[in-house]
Motif scaffolding. Sequence first.
Motif, PDB file in Angstrom:
ATOM      1  N   THR A 536      39.344  38.443  25.517  1.00 58.36           N
ATOM      2  CA  THR A 536      38.152  39.186  25.145  1.00 58.36           C
ATOM      3  C   THR A 536      37.346  39.634  26.356  1.00 58.36           C
ATOM      4  O   THR A 536      36.900  40.784  26.421  1.00 58.36           O
ATOM      5  CB  THR A 536      37.256  38.337  24.216  1.00 58.36           C
ATOM      6  N   TYR A 537      37.180  38.746  27.333  1.00 52.93           N
ATOM      7  CA  TYR A 537      36.238  39.014  28.421  1.00 52.93           C
ATOM      8  C   TYR A 537      36.884  39.303  29.773  1.00 52.93           C
ATOM      9  O   TYR A 537      36.201  39.720  30.697  1.00 52.93           O
ATOM     10  CB  TYR A 537      35.253  37.839  28.547  1.00 52.93           C
ATOM     11  N   ASP A 538      38.181  39.077  29.883  1.00 52.92           N
ATOM     12  CA  ASP A 538      38.885  39.434  31.123  1.00 52.92           C
ATOM     13  C   ASP A 538      40.279  39.940  30.769  1.00 52.92           C
ATOM     14  O   ASP A 538      41.286  39.420  31.253  1.00 52.92           O
ATOM     15  CB  ASP A 538      38.960  38.207  32.042  1.00 52.92           C
ATOM     16  N   PRO A 539      40.372  40.970  29.925  1.00 52.22           N
ATOM     17  CA  PRO A 539      41.677  41.405  29.406  1.00 52.22           C
ATOM     18  C   PRO A 539      42.627  41.910  30.478  1.00 52.22           C
ATOM     19  O   PRO A 539      43.845  41.805  30.310  1.00 52.22           O
ATOM     20  CB  PRO A 539      41.302  42.526  28.416  1.00 52.22           C
ATOM     21  N   GLU A 540      42.105  42.446  31.579  1.00 50.62           N
ATOM     22  CA  GLU A 540      42.956  42.950  32.660  1.00 50.62           C
ATOM     23  C   GLU A 540      43.198  41.906  33.753  1.00 50.62           C
ATOM     24  O   GLU A 540      43.897  42.184  34.725  1.00 50.62           O
ATOM     25  CB  GLU A 540      42.319  44.196  33.285  1.00 50.62           C
ATOM     26  N   GLY A 541      42.591  40.746  33.598  1.00 45.19           N
ATOM     27  CA  GLY A 541      42.768  39.704  34.611  1.00 45.19           C
ATOM     28  C   GLY A 541      42.088  40.017  35.925  1.00 45.19           C
ATOM     29  O   GLY A 541      42.404  39.410  36.951  1.00 45.19           O
ATOM     30  N   GLU A 542      41.117  40.923  35.884  1.00 45.40           N
ATOM     31  CA  GLU A 542      40.448  41.321  37.127  1.00 45.40           C
ATOM     32  C   GLU A 542      39.626  40.172  37.712  1.00 45.40           C
ATOM     33  O   GLU A 542      39.626  39.933  38.919  1.00 45.40           O
ATOM     34  CB  GLU A 542      39.537  42.529  36.870  1.00 45.40           C
ATOM     35  N   TYR A 543      38.933  39.460  36.843  1.00 46.88           N
ATOM     36  CA  TYR A 543      38.083  38.364  37.308  1.00 46.88           C
ATOM     37  C   TYR A 543      38.910  37.232  37.915  1.00 46.88           C
ATOM     38  O   TYR A 543      38.630  36.772  39.032  1.00 46.88           O
ATOM     39  CB  TYR A 543      37.243  37.839  36.143  1.00 46.88           C
ATOM     40  N   VAL A 544      39.926  36.763  37.192  1.00 44.97           N
ATOM     41  CA  VAL A 544      40.703  35.629  37.712  1.00 44.97           C
ATOM     42  C   VAL A 544      41.467  36.011  38.966  1.00 44.97           C
ATOM     43  O   VAL A 544      41.631  35.195  39.882  1.00 44.97           O
ATOM     44  CB  VAL A 544      41.651  35.067  36.632  1.00 44.97           C
ATOM     45  N   ALA A 545      41.924  37.245  39.046  1.00 43.69           N
ATOM     46  CA  ALA A 545      42.666  37.667  40.232  1.00 43.69           C
ATOM     47  C   ALA A 545      41.767  37.766  41.450  1.00 43.69           C
ATOM     48  O   ALA A 545      42.221  37.580  42.578  1.00 43.69           O
ATOM     49  CB  ALA A 545      43.353  39.015  39.977  1.00 43.69           C
ATOM     50  N   TYR A 546      40.479  38.052  41.223  1.00 48.46           N
ATOM     51  CA  TYR A 546      39.564  38.125  42.362  1.00 48.46           C
ATOM     52  C   TYR A 546      39.356  36.749  42.986  1.00 48.46           C
ATOM     53  O   TYR A 546      39.429  36.589  44.206  1.00 48.46           O
ATOM     54  CB  TYR A 546      38.206  38.704  41.934  1.00 48.46           C
ATOM     55  N   TRP A 547      39.098  35.747  42.146  1.00 51.42           N
ATOM     56  CA  TRP A 547      38.834  34.410  42.670  1.00 51.42           C
ATOM     57  C   TRP A 547      40.103  33.604  42.923  1.00 51.42           C
ATOM     58  O   TRP A 547      40.056  32.582  43.627  1.00 51.42           O
ATOM     59  CB  TRP A 547      37.911  33.660  41.709  1.00 51.42           C
ATOM     60  N   LEU A 548      41.227  34.049  42.381  1.00 54.27           N
ATOM     61  CA  LEU A 548      42.523  33.402  42.618  1.00 54.27           C
ATOM     62  C   LEU A 548      43.482  34.472  43.126  1.00 54.27           C
ATOM     63  O   LEU A 548      44.294  35.010  42.370  1.00 54.27           O
ATOM     64  CB  LEU A 548      43.048  32.768  41.322  1.00 54.27           C
ATOM     65  N   PRO A 549      43.388  34.826  44.407  1.00 49.65           N
ATOM     66  CA  PRO A 549      44.143  35.969  44.941  1.00 49.65           C
ATOM     67  C   PRO A 549      45.645  35.870  44.749  1.00 49.65           C
ATOM     68  O   PRO A 549      46.331  36.888  44.724  1.00 49.65           O
ATOM     69  CB  PRO A 549      43.782  35.946  46.435  1.00 49.65           C
ATOM     70  N   GLN A 550      46.171  34.652  44.561  1.00 51.61           N
ATOM     71  CA  GLN A 550      47.608  34.513  44.367  1.00 51.61           C
ATOM     72  C   GLN A 550      48.074  35.155  43.064  1.00 51.61           C
ATOM     73  O   GLN A 550      49.264  35.387  42.872  1.00 51.61           O
ATOM     74  CB  GLN A 550      48.024  33.040  44.413  1.00 51.61           C
ATOM     75  N   LEU A 551      47.120  35.453  42.161  1.00 51.19           N
ATOM     76  CA  LEU A 551      47.476  36.085  40.889  1.00 51.19           C
ATOM     77  C   LEU A 551      47.493  37.601  40.974  1.00 51.19           C
ATOM     78  O   LEU A 551      47.912  38.273  40.025  1.00 51.19           O
ATOM     79  CB  LEU A 551      46.488  35.647  39.798  1.00 51.19           C
TER      80      LEU A 551
END
Length: 604
Positions: A536-551
Motif C-alpha cells: 500500500t505505502y511502498d509499492p515500488e520499493g523506493e523507500y526500502v531500496a533507499y535505506w537498504l541500497p543492496q535492494l
Amino acid sequence: MAIFCHPFSSLTLKKLINPLKPTSTFTYINLHIRFQAMNSRSNSSSSKVMCQMVPGLDTNEKEYILDQTLERYTSKMVKRNGKGTAIVWFRNDLRVLDNEVLFKAWVDSESVLPVYCVDPRVFQASTRYFGFPKTGEDYHEKVLITVLSVPFLLLWPGLRGQFIIECLVDLKKNLMKRGLNLLIRHGKPEEIIPTLAKDFASHAVYAQKETCSEEVNVEKLVSKALRRVQFPHSTGRSTSQGSANSPTLQLVWGGTLYHLDDLPFSTNSIPDVYTQFRKSVEAKCSIRSCAKISMSLGPAPCIEDWGCVLSIEQLGLQPQEAGLMFHIYVSKGLRFLGGETAALSRDFLKIYKETRNGMLGPDYSTKFSPWLASGSLSPRFIYEEVKRYEKERLANDSTYWVLFELIWRDYFRFISVKYGNSIFHLGGPRNVERRWNQDQRLFDSWRNGCTGYPLIDANMKELSATGFMSNRGRQIVCSFLVRDMGIDWRMGAEWFETFLLDYDPCSNYGNWTYGAGVGNDPREDRYFSIPKQAQTYDPEGEYVAYWLPQLQKLPREKRNFPGKLYMEQIVPLKFGNPNGDRASAARKNSYGGRGRKTTKGYMS
C-alpha cells in the motif's frame, strides 16, 4: 547546510551489532556516504552539496518569515503591572511566540530573567527499565570505517542533543531581538533556580507545567527549594505575587491545543476512547487565542556572563574529531534544524491529508513534531495559522487533519494526567496481564534493522540515521515488535525515547501502550500486516531500496519481498505471507491500517 563531499560515493562500514554492549562480532552494512578530509590537506575546490533539511529555506528567508509572523502575534496594547524581577524557567517551551509563561512573567514584573538549565538527569541519565541513554546524547554509535585500506573509528553524535542546541541558539537570538537574553546554566534546576531567585530578589519563577512523574518531581524540588529562600520584608513585592518572604513557583499550563481548565470533564473523567474525547472537545470547547506579547520585552537584568549555548561536549557527546569528517548524504532523508525560526518556515497544509502516510522525502507531511516536542511551536499557533490559511487560501481536508493530529497529542497529554505512571508500566493504563519476552537477540535485530523484513529494517535505519520516522512507519515497527516478536513493548518505547527528535513522554508511551494493546485502543488486537503495508505505502520499493541500497538492484516488485536474496527473516509473521501474497496478507485477523484509524498524533 553545506556538506563537503569526496568523489567516492559509497564506503563499506563495519558496525558493532550492539554498540551499547561492545563485542568482537561485526556485521557488514552498506550506506551511501560521501566524505571529505577536513584537515590541512583538504581540497578547497571540493564540491559542496546541500543536505536536504527541514525546512529548506536560507537564513534570510527564515528570518523574514519569522519577523512577519511575529508581527501578527505581537500586541502594542499589553501593559506591565508588576514589580521586581521574574524568572522564566524555560523547559519544553523553547520559543517566544505564544509563550504563556513568558507572557505572564513579563506582565507581572519590571524585569524578566530567562533561564535554561542543562539538567544532567535529562541529558546524561539512562531509561528506567533497560538502561538506554535517556535522550541519546551519550549514545555513540561505534562505526569502524575503512577508507583506502585505512581504518577510522567514527562516533556519531546524538541527534536530539544537536537539535536542542539549535533550539537554544535560536531562542537566545530571538530573545535578544526583544531586549532580553537567555541565561544558560549547567546543573539541576532545584539548585540553580533558587540561587538566582535569591541573587535577583525575584518574587516568582514562571515555568510550563508538565504532567509526567520525572518532570513533576523536579517541579516539586524547585518549589521546595524556593520556599527556603528568605527575603527581607522591604523588597517591595506584593503578596499577590508570592510569599512575603520567599519566591514562589508559578506553573502555567501549556503545550496543548485545548486548555486543561476548559475541558468539559474533570481529568478523572476524561474519556478513555479517543473518538469520544475528540467529539466532546470539538463540540463543547473553544481554543484560546495565542498570547500576543510586546515586541520589546526588556530591560534585561544586569548580568556579566549570560553563558554560551552548550556545546556537544557539554551535553556529554563525543564531538567529531578534526581530520576525516564523514557525513551521511541523505538526499531523501532529513536533517531537521532546531528552533522557532526553522519551525515557522514549514507550510505543507495544502497536501497534508494526501501525503501524511508517506515514508520518503522531506515533503510528505508537515513534520511539525520535533518543534512541537521542544516547544519551538505551540499547538495554538498552528491552529490559528490553519484558520488563516483556510481564510486566505483554501479550506480542505488537509487543514482539518492537521488539527485532528493535534487533538491526538492533547489526548495523550491529558491521559497522562488521568493515569499517571501507569502509562510506563508493563500492563499499561488498563493493567493488562500478558506474557512478554525480552529476548535480546530478537530485540537487537529489530533496533539495528536486521530482521530480514525490508520495511522494518528500512524504518529502523532511518530512525538511527535521522532521529525521525514516519507516523506510518512507527506503527508498523511497533506492531512487528509486539505482535510478531512478542517483545516487551517497553523496550521499543525506551529505544524510541533514546533516538526520536520529537520524543515527549506522553505521545511516545501513549502510542506504544496503544499499539501494544495495553492502552486505550478499543481494538486490543490491532495488527499491521507487513505485506499489506508494503504493497500500500511502498509499492515500488523506493523507500526500502533507499535505506537498504543492496535492494536497489532487484526488480521493484521484489524489493519488499526479496526472499533469499536478502537476509534471513528473524521470526515468522503472525499473519500474512512474507512473500507478498495479497490474499493471505488481507486475512480477516490482519489489520492493514487505514490512516484515519491509525494515525495518532505524531504530526510526522
